[in-house]
Write a protein that holds these residues in place. Structure first.
Motif, PDB file in Angstrom:
ATOM      1  N   LYS A  73       0.813  -1.207   0.000  1.00  0.00           N
ATOM      2  CA  LYS A  73       0.000   0.000   0.000  1.00  0.00           C
ATOM      3  C   LYS A  73       0.853   1.267   0.000  1.00  0.00           C
ATOM      4  N   SER A  74       2.143   1.126   0.384  1.00  0.00           N
ATOM      5  CA  SER A  74       3.031   2.277   0.357  1.00  0.00           C
ATOM      6  C   SER A  74       3.555   2.550  -1.050  1.00  0.00           C
ATOM      7  N   LEU A  75       3.358   1.593  -1.960  1.00  0.00           N
ATOM      8  CA  LEU A  75       3.795   1.755  -3.338  1.00  0.00           C
ATOM      9  C   LEU A  75       2.776   2.553  -4.135  1.00  0.00           C
ATOM     10  N   HIS A  76       3.246   3.157  -5.218  1.00  0.00           N
ATOM     11  CA  HIS A  76       2.312   3.765  -6.164  1.00  0.00           C
ATOM     12  C   HIS A  76       1.425   2.644  -6.722  1.00  0.00           C
ATOM     13  N   PRO A  77       0.149   2.915  -6.999  1.00  0.00           N
ATOM     14  CA  PRO A  77      -0.758   1.854  -7.463  1.00  0.00           C
ATOM     15  C   PRO A  77      -0.250   1.051  -8.660  1.00  0.00           C
ATOM     16  N   ILE A  78       0.450   1.678  -9.607  1.00  0.00           N
ATOM     17  CA  ILE A  78       0.875   0.905 -10.783  1.00  0.00           C
ATOM     18  C   ILE A  78       1.996  -0.080 -10.464  1.00  0.00           C
ATOM     19  N   PHE A  79       2.646   0.076  -9.307  1.00  0.00           N
ATOM     20  CA  PHE A  79       3.687  -0.868  -8.915  1.00  0.00           C
ATOM     21  C   PHE A  79       3.129  -2.042  -8.119  1.00  0.00           C
ATOM     22  N   ARG A  80       1.824  -2.011  -7.825  1.00  0.00           N
ATOM     23  CA  ARG A  80       1.209  -3.117  -7.090  1.00  0.00           C
ATOM     24  C   ARG A  80       0.671  -4.140  -8.094  1.00  0.00           C
ATOM     25  N   HIS A  81       1.566  -4.673  -8.904  1.00  0.00           N
ATOM     26  CA  HIS A  81       1.184  -5.645  -9.929  1.00  0.00           C
ATOM     27  C   HIS A  81       1.550  -7.055  -9.479  1.00  0.00           C
ATOM     28  N   LEU A 190      -3.044   5.281 -18.652  1.00  0.00           N
ATOM     29  CA  LEU A 190      -3.656   3.958 -18.721  1.00  0.00           C
ATOM     30  C   LEU A 190      -5.116   3.990 -18.281  1.00  0.00           C
ATOM     31  N   ARG A 191      -5.448   4.843 -17.330  1.00  0.00           N
ATOM     32  CA  ARG A 191      -6.846   4.937 -16.889  1.00  0.00           C
ATOM     33  C   ARG A 191      -7.722   5.547 -17.989  1.00  0.00           C
ATOM     34  N   ILE A 192      -7.170   6.475 -18.751  1.00  0.00           N
ATOM     35  CA  ILE A 192      -7.910   7.018 -19.903  1.00  0.00           C
ATOM     36  C   ILE A 192      -8.112   5.913 -20.938  1.00  0.00           C
ATOM     37  N   LEU A 193      -7.054   5.122 -21.163  1.00  0.00           N
ATOM     38  CA  LEU A 193      -7.142   4.009 -22.113  1.00  0.00           C
ATOM     39  C   LEU A 193      -8.196   2.999 -21.657  1.00  0.00           C
ATOM     40  N   ILE A 194      -8.225   2.699 -20.372  1.00  0.00           N
ATOM     41  CA  ILE A 194      -9.206   1.761 -19.829  1.00  0.00           C
ATOM     42  C   ILE A 194     -10.624   2.274 -20.080  1.00  0.00           C
ATOM     43  N   ALA A 195     -10.826   3.563 -19.861  1.00  0.00           N
ATOM     44  CA  ALA A 195     -12.153   4.153 -20.088  1.00  0.00           C
ATOM     45  C   ALA A 195     -12.550   4.061 -21.561  1.00  0.00           C
ATOM     46  N   GLU A 196     -11.569   4.255 -22.453  1.00  0.00           N
ATOM     47  CA  GLU A 196     -11.849   4.159 -23.891  1.00  0.00           C
ATOM     48  C   GLU A 196     -12.223   2.731 -24.284  1.00  0.00           C
ATOM     49  N   LYS A 197     -11.525   1.741 -23.707  1.00  0.00           N
ATOM     50  CA  LYS A 197     -11.841   0.339 -24.014  1.00  0.00           C
ATOM     51  C   LYS A 197     -13.203  -0.050 -23.440  1.00  0.00           C
ATOM     52  N   GLN A 198     -13.589   0.607 -22.352  1.00  0.00           N
ATOM     53  CA  GLN A 198     -14.906   0.356 -21.780  1.00  0.00           C
ATOM     54  C   GLN A 198     -16.000   0.839 -22.727  1.00  0.00           C
ATOM     55  N   ARG A 199     -15.764   2.007 -23.340  1.00  0.00           N
ATOM     56  CA  ARG A 199     -16.754   2.578 -24.267  1.00  0.00           C
ATOM     57  C   ARG A 199     -16.741   1.891 -25.619  1.00  0.00           C
ATOM     58  N   ALA A 200     -15.540   1.539 -26.084  1.00  0.00           N
ATOM     59  CA  ALA A 200     -15.414   0.972 -27.433  1.00  0.00           C
ATOM     60  C   ALA A 200     -14.517  -0.263 -27.385  1.00  0.00           C
ATOM     61  N   PRO A 201     -15.080  -1.423 -27.086  1.00  0.00           N
ATOM     62  CA  PRO A 201     -14.292  -2.657 -26.987  1.00  0.00           C
ATOM     63  C   PRO A 201     -13.620  -3.005 -28.320  1.00  0.00           C
ATOM     64  N   GLU A 222      -6.074  -2.333 -10.633  1.00  0.00           N
ATOM     65  CA  GLU A 222      -5.343  -3.556 -10.970  1.00  0.00           C
ATOM     66  C   GLU A 222      -5.101  -3.671 -12.465  1.00  0.00           C
ATOM     67  N   ILE A 223      -6.070  -3.257 -13.282  1.00  0.00           N
ATOM     68  CA  ILE A 223      -5.889  -3.304 -14.731  1.00  0.00           C
ATOM     69  C   ILE A 223      -4.801  -2.326 -15.162  1.00  0.00           C
ATOM     70  N   SER A 224      -4.771  -1.152 -14.553  1.00  0.00           N
ATOM     71  CA  SER A 224      -3.728  -0.176 -14.862  1.00  0.00           C
ATOM     72  C   SER A 224      -2.349  -0.735 -14.498  1.00  0.00           C
ATOM     73  N   ALA A 225      -2.251  -1.362 -13.328  1.00  0.00           N
ATOM     74  CA  ALA A 225      -0.982  -1.954 -12.902  1.00  0.00           C
ATOM     75  C   ALA A 225      -0.563  -3.081 -13.843  1.00  0.00           C
ATOM     76  N   MET A 226      -1.550  -3.870 -14.307  1.00  0.00           N
ATOM     77  CA  MET A 226      -1.263  -4.944 -15.248  1.00  0.00           C
ATOM     78  C   MET A 226      -0.751  -4.365 -16.562  1.00  0.00           C
ATOM     79  N   GLY A 227      -1.375  -3.299 -17.037  1.00  0.00           N
ATOM     80  CA  GLY A 227      -0.916  -2.650 -18.259  1.00  0.00           C
ATOM     81  C   GLY A 227       0.490  -2.131 -18.121  1.00  0.00           C
ATOM     82  N   PHE A 228       0.782  -1.530 -16.979  1.00  0.00           N
ATOM     83  CA  PHE A 228       2.132  -1.026 -16.736  1.00  0.00           C
ATOM     84  C   PHE A 228       3.156  -2.152 -16.763  1.00  0.00           C
TER      85      PHE A 228
END
Length: 405
Positions: A73-81, A190-201, A222-228
């Motif tokens: 939890k002390s890590l930045h969210p994208i490093f919690r992969h 990556l969060r913007i990308l996730i939102a775009e994939k949500q709208r347009a699979p 978690e998806i953002s961390a996975m993408g990273f």
């Protein structure tokens, strides 16, 4: 009783150039040595092949530091992969990635990888007899193009992704205070990308993860961390594999000519490159969940452990003449470069594919490729886990007519 830790100069370029051999020498007849990292932390590193295979699968080595509750939890969210987590969280995330990127999907990428590679290699002819950097011109752009296409990232953003990755690497070494700022930028993208994939699979891996998140209980974080993880590990490992392979082959020109005439040996060549000059020199960090006694030495509960992949691959008890590059050896696939067990590299199939295609295409196009500098002057990037060059200048040689495919 344990000996005092050795202060190993992991950030020293001369040490880094020969570290797999030097670490084995420091261990003597043993399989394990205590070291002090540049951060002044004490740690253990392994050097033997058998111990590497055993500890990589040992459930007593975990990712969470002992005595610190929810330390990630002390890590930045994208490093919690996945690489920072233990089961059952790791198991859930690994299953989602395996479903999104199964081996058959990677195999189907071959025509696309070949097309991207051919385009990059053909452009190199413009250099004529002038030197060019194989890292900048092929080893880095190829995996960046492939992984961004696989994730569904627009082609115009490929340069940005590569710039972020390089900036993170530099921050890790020189400017750790900048790490979170860079991570913020990547996470926001990556969060913007996730939102775009949500709208347009679409048929990308990121889109698959987005639309599987309810079923797999995946959060946006978690998806953002996975993408990273896929972006960074997905191209750094392959880039090192390609460049390290070119260097290893050009140090033995007869092997380069052999590959240029017979692309069917590309698979065996890549396995020997993985053994001889592993793109990952050490495993990612692990902690001992309990005391572990090895050869009379005790890895105490909470101790930091790095499994020496490069040193294990040079183990003379497993590989005959281990410091000789030999694509004809019959057991080179016994290397441990992609790890073992639950944390084995999920991108191993893709890295092998990119390495095979890149080396065989380059050798066919430039059968007389040669180093444009003395190998001893090449700079290896400082650090512990990755093993890669800062640059690799080469030239076409006297006869660089393209061979028919």
């Amino acid at each position: 009783m344990n000996a005092e830790p050795d202060n190993l100069p992991f950030l020293d370029p001369e040490f880094k150039a020969r570290s797999p051999i030097l670490c084995r020498q420091l261990a003597g007849d043993g399989s394990l040595i205590r070291v002090r990292l540049p951060s002044d932390l004490g740690a253990w590193i392994t050097v033997s092949h058998n111990l590497a295979r055993s500890l990589l699968r040992d459930a007593r080595l975990i990712k969470q530091p002992i005595g610190i509750t929810s330390s990630t939890k002390s890590l930045h969210p994208i490093f919690r992969h996945m690489l920072a987590l233990d089961p059952p969280e790791h198991t859930r995330l690994r299953a989602a990635l395996s479903a999104a990127m199964p081996p058959e999907r990677v195999r189907m990428l071959r025509p696309e990888v070949e097309a991207v590679t051919q385009n990059l290699v053909t452009k190199l002819s413009a250099y004529g007899m002038e030197p060019f950097d194989i890292l900048a011109e092929l080893a880095l752009p190829l995996p960046v193009k492939v992984i961004t296409q696989l994730l569904g990232i627009p082609s115009e953003d490929q340069a940005l992704i590569q710039e972020w990755s390089l900036s993170l690497l530099q921050a890790d070494l020189d400017k750790p205070d900048r790490t979170n700022a860079i991570a913020d930028d990547i996470d926001a993208y990556l969060r913007i990308l996730i939102a775009e994939k949500q709208r347009a699979p679409d048929d990308s891996v990121m889109s698959f993860l987005v639309h599987a998140k309810k079923q797999e209980s995946l959060s946006t974080e978690e998806i953002s961390a996975m993408g990273f993880l896929l972006l960074t590990a997905g191209h750094e490992t392959s880039a090192n594999l390609i460049a390290n392979g070119v260097l290893s082959l050009l140090r033995t020109p007869s092997t380069w000519r052999q590959l240029s005439m017979d692309p069917s040996i590309a698979g065996a060549t890549i396995e020997e490159v993985l053994r001889f000059e592993s793109p990952l020199e050490f495993s990612t960090l692990r902690y001992a969940a309990e005391d572990i006694v090895i050869e009379g030495q005790t890895i105490c509960r909470g101790d930091l452990v790095f499994v020496g992949l490069g040193a294990a691959n040079r183990d003379p008890f497993v590989f005959s003449k281990p410091n000789v590059f030999d694509i004809d050896r019959n057991n080179n696939a016994r290397h441990v470069s992609f790890g073992q067990g639950v944390h084995a590299c999920p991108g191993a199939h893709l890295a092998r594919l990119e390495g095979e295609v890149a080396l065989s295409a380059l050798a066919r196009h430039f059968p007389s490729l040669e180093l444009a500098t003395v190998p001893e002057t090449l700079q290896w990037i400082p650090g512990l886990v990755m093993r890669g060059l800062a640059s690799l200048p080469v030239r076409a040689g006297n006869q660089h007519e393209a061979k028919p495919s």
